[in-house]
Design a protein around this motif. Structure first.
Motif, short mmCIF file in Angstrom:
data_model
loop_
_atom_site.label_atom_id
_atom_site.label_comp_id
_atom_site.label_asym_id
_atom_site.label_seq_id
_atom_site.Cartn_x
_atom_site.Cartn_y
_atom_site.Cartn_z
N ALA A 260 10.38 3.04 62.79
CA ALA A 260 10.40 2.83 61.37
C ALA A 260 8.96 2.72 60.70
O ALA A 260 8.58 3.19 59.62
N PHE A 261 8.53 1.66 61.19
CA PHE A 261 6.98 1.37 60.86
C PHE A 261 6.17 2.66 60.93
O PHE A 261 5.32 2.77 60.16
N PHE A 262 6.27 3.33 62.22
CA PHE A 262 5.50 4.57 62.27
C PHE A 262 5.96 5.65 61.00
O PHE A 262 5.02 6.30 60.42
N ALA A 263 7.21 5.46 60.66
CA ALA A 263 7.39 6.85 59.66
C ALA A 263 6.71 6.32 58.38
O ALA A 263 6.24 6.95 57.50
N ALA A 264 7.06 4.91 58.18
CA ALA A 264 6.55 4.51 56.94
C ALA A 264 5.01 4.54 56.75
O ALA A 264 4.35 5.22 55.80
N TYR A 265 4.19 4.38 57.87
CA TYR A 265 2.70 4.76 57.84
C TYR A 265 2.46 6.29 57.69
O TYR A 265 1.45 6.53 56.90
N GLY B 193 -7.51 5.43 45.73
CA GLY B 193 -8.98 5.29 45.41
C GLY B 193 -9.71 4.52 46.41
O GLY B 193 -10.86 4.49 46.27
N GLY B 194 -8.86 3.74 47.36
CA GLY B 194 -9.65 2.97 48.25
C GLY B 194 -10.14 3.50 49.47
O GLY B 194 -9.89 4.76 49.69
N PRO B 195 -10.56 2.87 50.38
CA PRO B 195 -10.96 3.27 51.75
C PRO B 195 -9.68 4.07 52.64
O PRO B 195 -8.48 3.60 52.41
N SER B 196 -10.10 5.03 53.22
CA SER B 196 -8.98 5.56 54.02
C SER B 196 -9.49 5.18 55.47
O SER B 196 -10.45 4.53 55.88
N GLY B 197 -8.53 5.81 56.32
CA GLY B 197 -8.85 5.44 57.87
C GLY B 197 -10.16 5.97 58.31
O GLY B 197 -10.75 5.21 59.34
N ARG B 198 -10.63 7.15 57.95
CA ARG B 198 -11.91 7.61 58.18
C ARG B 198 -13.04 6.81 58.06
O ARG B 198 -13.99 6.61 58.77
N SER C 171 -1.36 -1.44 53.54
CA SER C 171 -0.13 -2.15 53.87
C SER C 171 0.66 -1.74 54.96
O SER C 171 1.03 -2.39 55.94
N ALA C 172 0.79 -0.51 55.03
CA ALA C 172 1.57 0.18 56.08
C ALA C 172 0.82 0.18 57.42
O ALA C 172 1.38 -0.34 58.63
N TYR C 173 -0.35 0.20 57.34
CA TYR C 173 -1.55 -0.07 58.40
C TYR C 173 -1.34 -1.44 59.17
O TYR C 173 -0.84 -1.58 60.29
N PHE C 174 -1.47 -2.34 58.17
CA PHE C 174 -1.41 -3.85 58.54
C PHE C 174 0.19 -4.00 59.39
O PHE C 174 0.21 -4.92 60.09
N ALA C 175 0.85 -3.55 58.66
CA ALA C 175 2.63 -3.60 59.03
C ALA C 175 2.69 -3.17 60.46
O ALA C 175 3.09 -4.10 61.46
N ILE D 84 3.94 1.60 73.09
CA ILE D 84 3.94 1.53 71.74
C ILE D 84 2.50 1.60 71.19
O ILE D 84 2.20 2.25 70.37
N TRP D 85 1.69 1.16 71.87
CA TRP D 85 -0.02 1.12 71.68
C TRP D 85 -0.28 2.56 71.85
O TRP D 85 -1.15 2.95 71.16
N VAL D 86 0.41 3.53 72.84
CA VAL D 86 -0.19 4.58 72.75
C VAL D 86 0.12 5.36 71.64
O VAL D 86 -0.86 6.49 71.21
N GLY D 87 1.22 5.32 71.16
CA GLY D 87 1.62 5.82 69.69
C GLY D 87 0.70 5.55 68.79
O GLY D 87 0.13 6.29 67.97
N ILE D 88 0.34 4.20 68.67
CA ILE D 88 -0.38 3.51 67.74
C ILE D 88 -1.97 4.26 67.82
O ILE D 88 -2.68 4.66 66.89
N PHE D 89 -2.66 4.21 68.87
CA PHE D 89 -3.84 4.53 68.95
C PHE D 89 -4.02 6.20 68.68
O PHE D 89 -4.93 6.65 68.13
N SER D 90 -2.95 6.81 68.94
CA SER D 90 -2.84 8.22 68.75
C SER D 90 -2.69 8.66 67.40
O SER D 90 -3.60 9.21 66.69
N VAL D 91 -1.56 8.06 66.68
CA VAL D 91 -1.24 8.31 65.44
C VAL D 91 -2.07 7.76 64.24
O VAL D 91 -2.70 8.29 63.42
#
Lengths: 213, 133
Positions: free
Chosen positions: A50-55, A64-69, A145-149, A198-205
């Motif tokens: 669910a957190f992944f979906a939200a992200y 207008g703020g910073p993006s992941g890049r 918000s989604a990233y930190f969550a 789960i970390w594999v999902g996080i570092f990839s996605v």
């Protein structure tokens, strides 16, 4: 008929009681406990999804703020990933040591896992404080918000995993390789390996897709 | 029968998730499996990190490749670290995992699908702001 030993726990400990039951009857307590924990872990994975979906839905809502890049530093992520992958291996070594009742393999594996887990947490904490210092805290945009969550939720799980790990070291030290303690060691191993998945999902996605062209 | 010391099932019936059907309890024997898992996992990770930083690969294919590598790596972890395999003694564990994967799939794909359509149909943010004035 098959003879199996079932542990009956009461007042401060477990006692081995021989139980006779029919073929294909009640599974051993080790199987029941680990299966129950496995189902819990799967529900935890569903929560993470669910957190992944939200992200994934909010990843472009940067207001207008910073993006992941702009924010992600892949070399730190690579270090964090290395810590967790190695810790999964050392955790496996520890569970083999527990099964063989070999103190040096068990404690060695657990201590290595704990050190790698804490190293991961320190790296992640430093990363988070850097982001917040840059003004890219969780309140900056929906994306953050989604990233930190998502990443923070994983970090909380790793923290709980380290506490679980220390508890299991103390319990084996105090009570020895009893069947009930070994069941908990098995559950700890499942927990730790699942966090790694789960970390594999996080570092990839989050990280790799975040900076991908 | 189960090993009365550890409670690990040795011969019949099911197997607990995370338990390996090892005939001996030799540590060195088990470590081989974990080493293979670690090697495969590290290989997938290195390739994924390399893909993102390189310009040698057709760029639009990279996100798909990263996702595929991630799924493969999760599979490696499930088999070599969690020991959830397709052996008949592990059927219950696989069934639970399958249901978990199904729910995860519905949640993520469903959310992304619906939300991108909603985004597409929504009026642009600037016009919304003007209307609220």
């Amino acid at each position: 008929m098959s003879m199996a030993r079932t542990d009956v726990g009461f007042a401060g400990g477990a006692v081995n009681v021989p139980v006779v039951h029919a073929e294909g009857g009640v599974a051993s307590k080790r199987i029941v406990t680990a299966y129950g924990f496995w189902v819990f872990l799967l529900s935890d994975v569903v929560m993470f999804s669910a957190f992944f979906a939200a992200y994934v839905v909010l990843v472009n809502m940067t207001d207008g703020g910073p993006s992941g890049r702009d924010l992600f530093n892949l070399s730190i992520v690579a270090l964090e990933t290395g810590c967790l992958l190695l810790s999964s291996f050392t955790c496996g070594v520890a569970s083999l040591g527990a099964r063989a009742r070999n103190n040096s393999w068990y404690y060695g594996g657990m201590i290595a896992t704990a050190i790698l887990g804490v190293a991961f947490l320190l790296l992640e904490f430093r990363d988070f404080t850097n982001l917040i210092a840059q003004g890219a805290g969780p309140s900056r945009s929906a994306f953050l918000s989604a990233y930190f969550a998502l990443v923070g939720c994983h970090g909380v799980h790793v923290t709980m995993g380290v506490l679980f790990l220390l508890t299991m070291m103390a319990q084996v030290y105090a009570k020895g390789y009893r069947p009930d303690i070994l069941r908990r060691v098995l559950c700890f191993g499942l927990f730790w390996h699942t966090l790694d998945i789960i970390w594999v999902g996080i570092f990839s996605v989050v990280y790799l897709l975040g900076v991908a062209p | 029968m189960s090993d009365t010391k550890t409670g690990v099932h040795v011969h019949d019936g099911d197997i607990a998730p995370g338990d390996e059907r090892a005939d001996g309890t030799e540590v060195a024997e088990g470590i081989r499996g974990y080493l293979i898992g670690l090697a495969l996992s590290v290989a997938a990770t290195v390739v994924a990190f390399f893909l993102v930083g390189t310009s040698l690969v057709w760029q639009p294919s990279i996100p798909a490749a990263v996702i595929v590598l991630a799924i493969a790596q999760m599979g490696v972890h499930v088999v070599f670290f969690l020991h959830i395999t397709t052996r008949p003694d592990s059927v219950n564990n696989v069934m639970a995992l399958t249901f978990g994967i199904f729910v995860v799939f519905v949640l993520i794909v469903g959310s992304v699908w619906i939300m991108t359509h909603l985004n597409y149909n929504m009026i642009p943010m600037e016009r919304l702001m003007q209307m609220q004035r």
